[in-house]
Design a protein around this motif. Structure first.
Motif, PDB file in Angstrom:
ATOM      1  N   ASP A  42      11.341  -9.296 -10.732  1.00 27.15           N
ATOM      2  CA  ASP A  42      11.702  -8.441 -11.865  1.00 27.15           C
ATOM      3  C   ASP A  42      11.565  -6.954 -11.532  1.00 27.15           C
ATOM      4  OD1 ASP A  42      12.290 -10.565 -13.575  1.00 27.15           O
ATOM      5  OD2 ASP A  42      10.154 -10.825 -14.060  1.00 27.15           O
ATOM      6  N   GLY A  43      11.060  -6.663 -10.344  1.00 28.24           N
ATOM      7  CA  GLY A  43      10.936  -5.271  -9.947  1.00 28.24           C
ATOM      8  C   GLY A  43       9.561  -4.676 -10.193  1.00 28.24           C
ATOM      9  N   LYS A  44       8.641  -5.489 -10.677  1.00 29.39           N
ATOM     10  CA  LYS A  44       7.279  -5.006 -10.925  1.00 29.39           C
ATOM     11  C   LYS A  44       6.514  -4.974  -9.601  1.00 29.39           C
ATOM     12  CE  LYS A  44       3.700  -6.429 -13.875  1.00 29.39           C
ATOM     13  NZ  LYS A  44       3.216  -7.675 -13.392  1.00 29.39           N
ATOM     14  N   GLU A  45       5.712  -3.927  -9.438  1.00 33.56           N
ATOM     15  CA  GLU A  45       4.937  -3.844  -8.192  1.00 33.56           C
ATOM     16  C   GLU A  45       3.974  -5.020  -8.116  1.00 33.56           C
ATOM     17  OE1 GLU A  45       3.394   0.031  -6.664  1.00 33.56           O
ATOM     18  OE2 GLU A  45       1.449  -0.984  -6.766  1.00 33.56           O
ATOM     19  N   PHE A  46       4.089  -5.797  -7.052  1.00 33.93           N
ATOM     20  CA  PHE A  46       3.201  -6.949  -6.864  1.00 33.93           C
ATOM     21  C   PHE A  46       1.984  -6.515  -6.071  1.00 33.93           C
ATOM     22  CE2 PHE A  46       1.934 -10.559  -4.103  1.00 33.93           C
ATOM     23  CZ  PHE A  46       1.478 -11.416  -5.100  1.00 33.93           C
ATOM     24  N   VAL A  47       2.207  -5.740  -5.031  1.00 33.82           N
ATOM     25  CA  VAL A  47       1.095  -5.221  -4.237  1.00 33.82           C
ATOM     26  C   VAL A  47       1.591  -4.002  -3.452  1.00 33.82           C
ATOM     27  CG1 VAL A  47       1.563  -6.698  -2.215  1.00 33.82           C
ATOM     28  CG2 VAL A  47      -0.742  -5.846  -2.589  1.00 33.82           C
ATOM     29  N   LYS A  48       0.675  -3.073  -3.209  1.00 32.88           N
ATOM     30  CA  LYS A  48       0.978  -1.961  -2.310  1.00 32.88           C
ATOM     31  C   LYS A  48      -0.218  -1.844  -1.394  1.00 32.88           C
ATOM     32  CE  LYS A  48       1.504   2.649  -3.437  1.00 32.88           C
ATOM     33  NZ  LYS A  48       2.222   3.784  -4.073  1.00 32.88           N
ATOM     34  N   TYR A  49       0.014  -1.968  -0.089  1.00 32.60           N
ATOM     35  CA  TYR A  49      -1.124  -1.984   0.826  1.00 32.60           C
ATOM     36  C   TYR A  49      -0.892  -1.111   2.040  1.00 32.60           C
ATOM     37  CZ  TYR A  49       1.586  -5.582   3.380  1.00 32.60           C
ATOM     38  OH  TYR A  49       2.550  -6.279   4.071  1.00 32.60           O
ATOM     39  N   HIS A  50      -2.007  -0.685   2.638  1.00 34.86           N
ATOM     40  CA  HIS A  50      -1.932   0.034   3.899  1.00 34.86           C
ATOM     41  C   HIS A  50      -1.555  -0.989   4.977  1.00 34.86           C
ATOM     42  CE1 HIS A  50      -3.069   2.271   7.476  1.00 34.86           C
ATOM     43  NE2 HIS A  50      -3.028   3.356   6.741  1.00 34.86           N
ATOM     44  N   PRO A  51      -0.646  -0.610   5.908  1.00 30.95           N
ATOM     45  CA  PRO A  51      -0.212  -1.585   6.911  1.00 30.95           C
ATOM     46  C   PRO A  51      -1.372  -2.258   7.661  1.00 30.95           C
ATOM     47  CG  PRO A  51       1.161   0.361   7.037  1.00 30.95           C
ATOM     48  CD  PRO A  51       0.090   0.658   6.014  1.00 30.95           C
ATOM     49  N   LYS A  52      -2.497  -1.558   7.800  1.00 26.74           N
ATOM     50  CA  LYS A  52      -3.620  -2.147   8.549  1.00 26.74           C
ATOM     51  C   LYS A  52      -4.196  -3.373   7.822  1.00 26.74           C
ATOM     52  CE  LYS A  52      -7.304   1.054   6.970  1.00 26.74           C
ATOM     53  NZ  LYS A  52      -7.638   0.398   5.726  1.00 26.74           N
ATOM     54  N   ASP A  53      -3.905  -3.497   6.525  1.00 28.23           N
ATOM     55  CA  ASP A  53      -4.426  -4.625   5.745  1.00 28.23           C
ATOM     56  C   ASP A  53      -3.444  -5.788   5.622  1.00 28.23           C
ATOM     57  OD1 ASP A  53      -6.773  -3.166   5.283  1.00 28.23           O
ATOM     58  OD2 ASP A  53      -5.858  -2.138   3.564  1.00 28.23           O
ATOM     59  N   TYR A  54      -2.421  -5.808   6.495  1.00 28.89           N
ATOM     60  CA  TYR A  54      -1.357  -6.815   6.332  1.00 28.89           C
ATOM     61  C   TYR A  54      -1.893  -8.250   6.337  1.00 28.89           C
ATOM     62  CZ  TYR A  54      -1.424  -8.245  11.259  1.00 28.89           C
ATOM     63  OH  TYR A  54      -1.802  -8.766  12.466  1.00 28.89           O
ATOM     64  N   LEU A  55      -2.977  -8.507   7.082  1.00 25.81           N
ATOM     65  CA  LEU A  55      -3.466  -9.896   7.162  1.00 25.81           C
ATOM     66  C   LEU A  55      -4.005 -10.407   5.822  1.00 25.81           C
ATOM     67  CD1 LEU A  55      -5.231  -9.964  10.654  1.00 25.81           C
ATOM     68  CD2 LEU A  55      -3.173 -11.222   9.971  1.00 25.81           C
ATOM     69  N   GLN A  56      -4.368  -9.480   4.939  1.00 28.18           N
ATOM     70  CA  GLN A  56      -4.810  -9.911   3.611  1.00 28.18           C
ATOM     71  C   GLN A  56      -3.629 -10.352   2.745  1.00 28.18           C
ATOM     72  OE1 GLN A  56      -7.168  -6.805   1.735  1.00 28.18           O
ATOM     73  NE2 GLN A  56      -8.122  -6.348   3.707  1.00 28.18           N
ATOM     74  N   HIS A  57      -2.435  -9.945   3.145  1.00 27.81           N
ATOM     75  CA  HIS A  57      -1.282 -10.153   2.259  1.00 27.81           C
ATOM     76  C   HIS A  57      -0.188 -11.041   2.829  1.00 27.81           C
ATOM     77  CE1 HIS A  57      -3.030  -7.106  -0.295  1.00 27.81           C
ATOM     78  NE2 HIS A  57      -3.213  -6.369   0.779  1.00 27.81           N
ATOM     79  N   ILE A  58      -0.119 -11.129   4.164  1.00 27.81           N
ATOM     80  CA  ILE A  58       0.971 -11.883   4.803  1.00 27.81           C
ATOM     81  C   ILE A  58       0.388 -13.003   5.665  1.00 27.81           C
ATOM     82  CG2 ILE A  58       2.980 -11.740   6.357  1.00 27.81           C
ATOM     83  CD1 ILE A  58       3.261 -10.063   3.809  1.00 27.81           C
ATOM     84  N   ALA A  59       0.979 -14.184   5.563  1.00 26.19           N
ATOM     85  CA  ALA A  59       0.640 -15.278   6.466  1.00 26.19           C
ATOM     86  C   ALA A  59       1.946 -15.883   6.959  1.00 26.19           C
ATOM     87  CB  ALA A  59      -0.213 -16.329   5.756  1.00 26.19           C
ATOM     88  N   GLU A  60       1.841 -16.711   8.017  1.00 30.74           N
ATOM     89  CA  GLU A  60       3.042 -17.307   8.599  1.00 30.74           C
ATOM     90  C   GLU A  60       2.922 -18.829   8.628  1.00 30.74           C
ATOM     91  OE1 GLU A  60       4.747 -14.621  12.001  1.00 30.74           O
ATOM     92  OE2 GLU A  60       2.578 -14.719  12.214  1.00 30.74           O
TER      93      GLU A  60
ATOM     94  N   ASP B 239       6.646   5.896   8.294  1.00 23.54           N
ATOM     95  CA  ASP B 239       5.240   5.818   7.909  1.00 23.54           C
ATOM     96  C   ASP B 239       5.087   5.685   6.398  1.00 23.54           C
ATOM     97  OD1 ASP B 239       2.606   5.705   8.683  1.00 23.54           O
ATOM     98  OD2 ASP B 239       2.269   7.867   8.542  1.00 23.54           O
ATOM     99  N   GLY B 240       3.956   5.131   5.982  1.00 18.59           N
ATOM    100  CA  GLY B 240       3.667   5.042   4.553  1.00 18.59           C
ATOM    101  C   GLY B 240       2.897   3.785   4.216  1.00 18.59           C
ATOM    102  N   MET B 241       2.992   3.397   2.935  1.00 17.46           N
ATOM    103  CA  MET B 241       2.337   2.182   2.457  1.00 17.46           C
ATOM    104  C   MET B 241       3.408   1.090   2.319  1.00 17.46           C
ATOM    105  SD  MET B 241      -0.941   2.928   1.746  1.00 17.46           S
ATOM    106  CE  MET B 241      -1.633   2.152   0.279  1.00 17.46           C
ATOM    107  N   VAL B 242       3.002  -0.148   2.566  1.00 10.90           N
ATOM    108  CA  VAL B 242       3.931  -1.257   2.374  1.00 10.90           C
ATOM    109  C   VAL B 242       3.848  -1.687   0.908  1.00 10.90           C
ATOM    110  CG1 VAL B 242       4.538  -3.626   3.005  1.00 10.90           C
ATOM    111  CG2 VAL B 242       3.707  -2.030   4.755  1.00 10.90           C
ATOM    112  N   ARG B 243       4.996  -1.690   0.266  1.00  8.47           N
ATOM    113  CA  ARG B 243       5.036  -2.050  -1.149  1.00  8.47           C
ATOM    114  C   ARG B 243       5.878  -3.316  -1.318  1.00  8.47           C
ATOM    115  NH1 ARG B 243       7.820   1.486  -6.005  1.00  8.47           N
ATOM    116  NH2 ARG B 243       6.121   1.355  -7.517  1.00  8.47           N
ATOM    117  N   VAL B 244       5.378  -4.214  -2.163  1.00  7.27           N
ATOM    118  CA  VAL B 244       6.122  -5.439  -2.474  1.00  7.27           C
ATOM    119  C   VAL B 244       6.340  -5.477  -3.978  1.00  7.27           C
ATOM    120  CG1 VAL B 244       6.137  -7.971  -2.358  1.00  7.27           C
ATOM    121  CG2 VAL B 244       5.053  -6.649  -0.524  1.00  7.27           C
ATOM    122  N   VAL B 245       7.600  -5.710  -4.374  1.00  2.58           N
ATOM    123  CA  VAL B 245       7.873  -5.868  -5.815  1.00  2.58           C
ATOM    124  C   VAL B 245       8.298  -7.310  -6.083  1.00  2.58           C
ATOM    125  CG1 VAL B 245       8.521  -3.442  -6.143  1.00  2.58           C
ATOM    126  CG2 VAL B 245      10.304  -5.141  -5.654  1.00  2.58           C
ATOM    127  N   ASP B 246       8.040  -7.760  -7.313  1.00  3.94           N
ATOM    128  CA  ASP B 246       8.397  -9.140  -7.662  1.00  3.94           C
ATOM    129  C   ASP B 246       9.884  -9.201  -8.061  1.00  3.94           C
ATOM    130  OD1 ASP B 246       8.676  -8.372 -10.332  1.00  3.94           O
ATOM    131  OD2 ASP B 246       6.764  -9.216 -10.967  1.00  3.94           O
TER     132      ASP B 246
END
Lengths: 344, 493
Positions: free
Chosen positions: B251-269, B242-249
């Protein structure tokens, strides 16, 4: 004198999840005995043999072939024909090969609807050009081919004759071990002809430790709607436990952790259609409402039965969760058998 | 133009193939990693009662059914707006930790590890679990088998079945843990911690002790600079359950940290016509094709990605191992956190660090007396509508998203499964390995197959999740086609 040649063993997965392979590997030490007793002729999960090798074998070269997975696409069907030809004994291994299993719930819908749901009407898919997978794709450098996605999921015996059926999703490790033991020690298997092996002949209820009393059901409960009494028969508590219409062999694992039997070991001896059998079984335990039945008219009786049945959701997906491909329901459809057009 | 088909016939039979096209000079023009299978769960689950999803979707993969069971169970919590009881939460995560120990053990010793333990150039017949046993000794082999057996015992005791567990319910778990079971499981957890430390020692002795292997890990052929995804707790440390989904770029800088319920705002296929599997990417960057770097939306979700995306591990011994890996591989600390490691083969090391974390976490949870509280089910009172459930599957972030009518009958289902996240990165790694091996005038040998297999295997691709087979294994067949389509040569193992 040359050493006696060992019998040849094969195991293959078509449209499956890999659980049958895991259950086989979970046999523990027994897997080493299998290795000792047989020469592996083909087993993609474990050994480095290729389809080309199998194609090169004489017909009937493989003594025992365990085939798991359903027939979902053209490649699965081609492999079924190849392995039938090359095997003396072909076993439909696990629920998918035996009767379609959960992937065959797909038979309640169409290939077109499936492709639309996955690639077009899908919230995360970014597909402005409405691209769908194609059997042949011209790319700048050449052509790429993928198998044809079939309209319906079929069990193995719907495309080739099957000698034995080993039920379960997956077959339990101890049952696989018992069958392999019998084969290794040359214990005669029953005569072939889609014969069940590696399972009991009674119902799951016979293996279930829960108490059975005579009680009639006033309504059905879904798994999240009731915390069942840990000692009493789940069906009597209104939970649609399929144990009564399901072959034993697992040891009633699910009822032991307070969950209903879902029917993965398939229909009982002599029963073709597990779902119909279950419907008949529950019809006999439904209590038609709470009031006295004497003197009520037919319409009232129907209403009361209707009230009980209204608490039962998704009968097709519940009664036929594992045997949709072989159900009478599906076989009644015009595309039930034979070659059919696929979609890709 | 020549066309090379790498058909992973053995151990990935019918579930994936690689097409390599050479130009007239004999150099790699392009590669395609093809997934030839679809089962369509997203469609046939529609119409089913939502509460059955933990027992339907575990059939997506028999290798990691626990991951689908858990993602589905958590999606039901969200769907029914119910908070699981404290005991249920602990049981679930403890169960999940035992699964991680079993799964990572299988991969390291039987699937991915043999490349290192036995050696990347050893004959295929030795590059397997038996070869590992020969190299490291029977005693270690026995430890590996024991680790698998005892953790499968936990899975069966707590989940009901050894394969395809059944106990997940919205707001809870169908089986409570007795005091006797807790004592037994605590012993198992202790053995797991020892085994985790032992496995890291094996890695250090055999892999890190050999400069050749270290050079291989850090070689350019197996390096990609991409975004990294992983689930983190409130302190930005790795969590599987459990937790928040975090994406780093890169260089290691945080690009986004989101609640899993918001995945559609951040991930597409993204969809291609030559394969049944889709290619997820970061919406905020966009799909730019099979390329790495900060301008490409390609991201990776693997053990290494989880460590790259997190600031550290939540248990002490795993944290020590975490620091050691980043220090050893020359990663500097920037703004208090290590720069990402981009060497794909370091994923094997990261996997062992995760194994140790899972063991320590299991011990923490099973040592808590509250885990034997018989109250493992919260009452369901709310009307269901929509819910997202997310866990870290061993092979990547796993998301289940359900929509239902007011009776809890599914009207729509969306799934983004572990390995699928890594589809584009795997394709890129295969291409890079092919490019680094196939040069003008190079005769194609078995070495190509080995090296491409290694590129693939680092991801532990559970094509079971994507196409359904045992992860990691991929002996290959290569067919070389001439420009006119005739077969020039076929190499097989």
């Amino acid at each position: 004198m040359a050493a006696k040649e060992k019998p040849k063993f094969a195991m293959y997965w078509a449209a499956s999840c890999g659980g049958c392979e895991i259950s086989t590997l979970n046999m523990g030490d027994k897997i080493l005995e299998v290795d000792k007793a047989f020469d592996v002729a083909f087993w993609p999960c474990v050994a480095d043999f290729k389809v080309k090798d199998v194609e090169g074998y004489p017909d009937g070269y493989i003594d025992l072939c365990l085939f798991n997975g359903a027939i979902r696409n053209s490649e699965n069907e081609e492999m079924a024909h190849l392995l039938r030809k090359k095997s003396k004994v072909l076993v439909a291994f696990g629920s998918c090969a035996s009767e379609g299993c959960i992937p065959a719930l797909s038979n309640l819908t169409t290939a077109e609807a499936t492709l639309r749901t996955v690639y077009l009407d899908n919230p995360s898919t970014d597909n402005p050009k409405k691209v769908l997978p194609q059997p042949f794709t011209k790319v700048p450098e050449g052509t790429i081919q993928i198998p044809v996605f079939y309209e319906r999921v079929k069990s193995l015996d719907q495309v080739v004759p099957v000698d034995y059926v080993m039920p379960g999703c997956p077959p339990e490790s101890h049952q696989i071990a018992a069958v392999m033991d019998a084969v290794i020690t040359s214990v005669l298997l029953p005569p072939p002809g889609r014969t069940i092996i590696g399972a009991g002949s009674v119902a799951v209820c016979e293996e279930c430790p829960r108490q059975k009393n005579v009680k009639r059901i006033k309504r059905f409960y879904r798994s999240h709607e009731i915390t069942p009494d840990p000692e009493i028969c789940l069906l009597e508590q209104g939970i649609l436990c399929m144990g009564i219409a399901t072959r034993a062999g697992c040891g009633a694992l699910c009822p032991r952790v307070n969950m209903r039997c879902e029917g993965c070991y398939g229909p009982l001896d002599g029963i073709e259609d597990q779902g119909a059998n279950m419907i008949a079984a529950i019809a006999s335990v439904i209590e038609e409402g709470s009031g006295p039945l004497a003197g009520i008219d037919e319409a009232d009786l129907q209403r009361r039965i209707g009230e009980v049945m209204d608490t039962l959701v998704d009968p097709a997906g519940t009664f036929y969760r594992f045997n949709m491909a072989r159900s009478l329901l599906m076989r009644a459809r015009p595309t039930g058998h034979g070659v059919e057009k696929g979609v890709a | 133009m020549k066309q090379i088909t790498i058909d992973p016939v053995t151990r990935l039979e019918g579930h994936g193939k690689i097409e390599i096209f050479l130009n007239d000079k004999g150099k790699v023009a392009n590669t395609y990693f093809v997934i030839p299978e679809l089962r369509g769960f997203e469609r046939f689950c529609v119409g089913r009662p939502a509460e059955e999803m933990p027992r339907i979707t575990n059939r997506i993969c028999g290798v990691c059914p626990e991951a689908h069971h858990m993602a589905a169970t958590k999606a039901l919590d969200a769907l029914y707006h119910v908070e699981p009881t404290p005991a249920a939460k602990k049981i679930r995560e403890m169960f999940y930790s035992a699964f991680y120990v079993a799964d990572h053990t299988t991969h390291f010793y039987a699937l991915g590890g043999p490349d290192f333990v036995v050696g990347p150039d050893a004959p295929p017949a030795e590059r397997n679990i038996l070869g590992v046993v020969h190299k490291v000794g029977l005693e270690i082999g026995k430890q590996v088998i024991d680790a698998r057996i005892r953790n499968h015992h936990v899975i069966r005791t707590i989940g009901g079945r050894g394969v395809h567990p059944v106990a997940g319910l919205p707001g809870g778990w169908s089986k409570a843990i007795t005091k006797e079971e807790r004592e037994e499981l605590e012993q198992i957890a202790r053995q797991n911690v020892e085994f985790g430390l032992f496995s890291l020692k094996v890695f250090e002795d055999i892999v890190l002790g050999n400069q050749e292997y270290v050079d291989l890990i850090t070689s350019d052929a197996y390096t990609h600079r991409t975004y990294y995804m992983g689930t983190v707790d409130a302190n930005n440390r790795v969590n599987f359950y459990d937790g928040m989904v975090r994406v780093v770029d890169p260089d290691g800088k945080e690009f986004v940290k989101y609640h899993p319920k918001d995945y559609l705002q951040h991930i597409a296929e993204h969809t291609e016509p030559w394969t049944y599997l889709k290619f997820p990417f970061l919406k905020g960057v966009g799909w730019k094709g099979f390329v790495d770097g900060a301008d490409s939306g390609v991201y990776v979700a693997t053990p290494l990605s989880r460590l790259n995306a997190a600031d550290g591990m939540a248990t002490p011994r795993a944290q020590e191992a975490f620091e050691k890996m980043y220090e050893t591989l020359g990663s500097k600390k920037v703004n208090g956190r290590y720069e990402p490691v981009h060497f794909r083969l370091a994923t094997h090391w990261a996997r062992l660090i995760e194994l140790l974390y899972a063991a320590e976490r299991m011990l923490e949870l099973i040592s808590d007396p509250e885990i034997t509280d018989p109250n493992t089910r919260a009452p369901i009172t709310a009307t269901p509508d929509e819910g997202v459930g997310c866990v870290e599957a061993p092979r990547g972030t796993l998301t289940h998203h359900y929509w239902t009518d007011e009776r809890g009958i599914l009207t729509k289902v969306n799934l983004i499964v572990g390995t699928t996240n890594n589809y584009a990165p795997i394709a890129m790694s295969v291409k890079k390995a092919a490019q680094s091996l196939i040069k003008e005038g190079t005769v194609i040998t078995d070495g190509l197959l080995n090296r491409i297999e290694m590129a693939f295997r680092a991801y532990d691709p559970c094509i079971g999740c994507a196409t359904h087979t045992l992860p990691g294994q991929m002996p290959l067949e290569v067919t070389i086609y001439a420009a006119d389509g005739s077969i020039i040569e076929r190499l097989r193992r």
